[in-house]
Motif scaffolding. Structure first.
Motif, short mmCIF file in Angstrom:
data_model
loop_
_atom_site.label_atom_id
_atom_site.label_comp_id
_atom_site.label_asym_id
_atom_site.label_seq_id
_atom_site.Cartn_x
_atom_site.Cartn_y
_atom_site.Cartn_z
N GLN A 13 0.80 -1.19 0.01
CA GLN A 13 0.09 -0.08 -0.07
C GLN A 13 0.93 1.35 0.11
OE1 GLN A 13 -3.62 -0.01 -0.32
NE2 GLN A 13 -2.92 2.15 -0.95
N ASP A 14 2.01 1.27 0.70
CA ASP A 14 2.98 2.09 0.85
C ASP A 14 3.33 2.72 -0.67
OD1 ASP A 14 2.51 2.55 3.57
OD2 ASP A 14 4.34 1.78 4.05
N GLU A 16 2.66 15.99 -11.03
CA GLU A 16 3.40 14.66 -10.95
C GLU A 16 4.67 14.84 -10.39
OE1 GLU A 16 0.98 12.76 -10.09
OE2 GLU A 16 0.17 11.50 -11.78
N LEU A 67 3.28 5.64 -6.05
CA LEU A 67 3.11 5.31 -7.39
C LEU A 67 1.97 5.46 -8.14
CD1 LEU A 67 5.92 2.56 -7.62
CD2 LEU A 67 6.36 4.93 -7.89
N SER A 68 1.03 5.73 -7.41
CA SER A 68 -0.51 5.63 -7.99
C SER A 68 -0.66 6.62 -9.08
CB SER A 68 -1.32 5.58 -6.82
OG SER A 68 -1.41 6.79 -6.11
N GLY A 69 -1.83 6.33 -9.45
CA GLY A 69 -2.44 7.26 -10.94
C GLY A 69 -2.03 7.08 -12.09
N LYS A 70 -2.41 7.62 -13.12
CA LYS A 70 -2.60 7.32 -14.18
C LYS A 70 -0.96 7.41 -15.02
CE LYS A 70 -4.79 8.30 -18.78
NZ LYS A 70 -6.09 9.10 -19.34
N LYS A 78 2.52 8.23 -13.25
CA LYS A 78 3.62 8.41 -12.42
C LYS A 78 4.75 7.48 -12.95
CE LYS A 78 2.78 10.73 -8.33
NZ LYS A 78 1.20 10.90 -7.87
N ILE A 79 4.20 6.24 -13.10
CA ILE A 79 5.04 5.03 -13.72
C ILE A 79 5.66 5.33 -15.14
CG2 ILE A 79 5.04 2.58 -14.69
CD1 ILE A 79 5.11 2.85 -11.40
N MET A 104 2.14 1.47 -3.47
CA MET A 104 1.02 2.13 -4.36
C MET A 104 0.62 3.58 -4.07
SD MET A 104 0.53 -0.35 -6.23
CE MET A 104 -1.09 0.42 -7.07
N ASP A 105 0.75 4.02 -2.94
CA ASP A 105 0.39 5.49 -2.53
C ASP A 105 1.41 6.35 -3.11
OD1 ASP A 105 -1.70 4.72 -0.91
OD2 ASP A 105 -0.60 5.07 0.94
#
Length: 117
Positions: free
Chosen positions: A19-20, A63, A25-28, A30-31, A22-23
């Protein structure tokens, strides 16, 4: 403590770690932003904007600031006319390279499996 309780506690810690990640790196976007910087080592704002299809200037700026706050990238201002700004992975950000490479490999294999390309 029973073995079952120890395993449950370990599982909770692993889930919290996921979860840490994902918090952060989340969103459309960032990756994709990290991938762009990863592939070229240093990228200018306009280069990232061209690499990440569909992102707006405002969203890219937001971002990049979040990635900088999370110490994954650093902003380098070059003393040129006009001023040039580059983005580069930090040492901490470089630890994501293996994940990006694995995602790339998985994405290629997935595309091939699903649509045969």
């Amino acid at each position: 403590m029973e073995c079952k309780e120890v395993r449950a506690d370990m599982h909770k810690k692993e889930m919290m770690a996921v979860q840490d990640a994902m918090d952060v790196l989340s969103g459309k976007w960032k990756i994709s932003i990290i991938s762009s910087i990863c592939f070229y080592n240093k990228r200018r704002f306009s280069d990232i904007l061209n690499d990440v299809k569909g992102i707006s200037n405002k969203m890219l700026s937001k971002e990049l600031k979040e990635l900088e706050i999370n110490k994954l990238i650093k902003r380098i201002v070059l003393d040129t006319q006009p001023v040039t700004v580059q983005y580069q992975l930090t040492e901490h950000g470089k630890t994501l390279q293996i994940i990006i490479n694995n995602l790339t490999d998985w994405g290629k294999a997935h595309r091939k499996k699903i649509i045969g390309q």
